[in-house]
Design a protein around this motif. Structure first.
Motif: not given
Ligand code: C5P
Length: 239
Positions: A138, A142, A162, A165, A168
């Motif tokens: 994760d 990101l 994923e 996230p 976002t």
């Protein structure tokens, strides 16, 4: 069955010969407008297949997974643009130089978008540890997505889990394409799930859309279904 193509769904033509790929495209007809061509089919069938799809009015996601010196990446991106591809992929693990070279080379092809691969969906945390990366999948996804956005990429490829996230982090406009999706139940879905011990971070296409993925990339759940058009429709309507 009457069904109009859902522009969010990309069908992966993972075949080892041109005839099989073209037979599926003919079978899907107007039910699919966006195809992924990967290294297997491109190597086996050659670039004419891509030109043919584009000439028929389809969009092509050319999954080149580029990880090379920037000069070579730029050349491959220009070749993809000249073929009429709509998407070309580059590995974000190659860093900013590679991604920026891809973005720069794509500028002369207005329809061509550069998507960055984050962590290949078959990889787990222990695979990352094996290559010296201490972050969880994760965290790594990101981190790489942030780098891709800073390099100017149009979006990223990531697993359905994923997508939330990533949305976002990236905001509303960037593309998020999610492979590693399987349809629950059904012969083809079960087969795809079983074969892809590979699908370490998979989920349903509906979960990916619910998490604001812009596209799903689906292969065997459609291509090996008894009724591929019905499988596409099922993804589109959400059950
Ligand atoms: O598994 P499926 O047949 O739907 O795979 C379609 C495409 O999704 C493949 O071409 C592959 O590149 C990608 N994929 C992936 N991660 C997985 C499984 C498939 O990125 N775990």
């Amino acid at each position: 069955m009457n069904y109009t193509a859902d522009p969010r769904i990309i069908v992966a033509l993972d075949f080892d010969d041109r005839e099989a790929a073209e037979a599926l495209v003919a079978r899907l007809g107007g039910a699919c407008g966006f195809y992924k061509v990967g290294l297997e089919l491109l190597t086996a069938a050659g670039p004419d297949l891509v030109r043919g799809l584009v000439d028929q009015g389809h969009e092509v996601f050319l999954d080149l997974k580029l990880f090379e010196i920037p000069n070579s990446v730029a050349g491959a991106v220009r070749a993809a643009g000249a073929l009429g591809a709509s998407v070309v992929t580059v590995h974000s693990m190659g860093g900013t130089g590679i991604m920026a070279a891809a973005v720069d080379a794509a500028r002369e092809f207005p329809r061509l978008r550069v998507l960055a691969l984050t962590v290949v969906t078959s990889m787990t945390g222990s695979d990352l540890a094996d290559i010296g990366i201490g972050a969880s999948t994760d965290e790594q996804v990101l981190r790489l997505a942030r780098l891709a956005a800073e390099a100017g990429c149009d979006g990223v490829v990531g697993s359905p889990r994923e997508a939330g996230p990533l949305r976002t982090l990236l905001g509303p406009d960037r593309l998020i394409a999610t492979p590693g999706v399987t349809l629950p139940g059904g012969e083809a879905g079960a087969e795809a799930g079983r074969e892809a011990g590979g699908h370490a971070r998979s989920d349903t296409p509906w979960a990916a859309f619910a998490a604001w993925a812009s596209h799903v990339v689906v292969g065997r759940s459609v291509t090996r279904a008894a009724d591929p058009v019905a499988a596409l429709r099922r993804i589109s309507v959400g059950r």
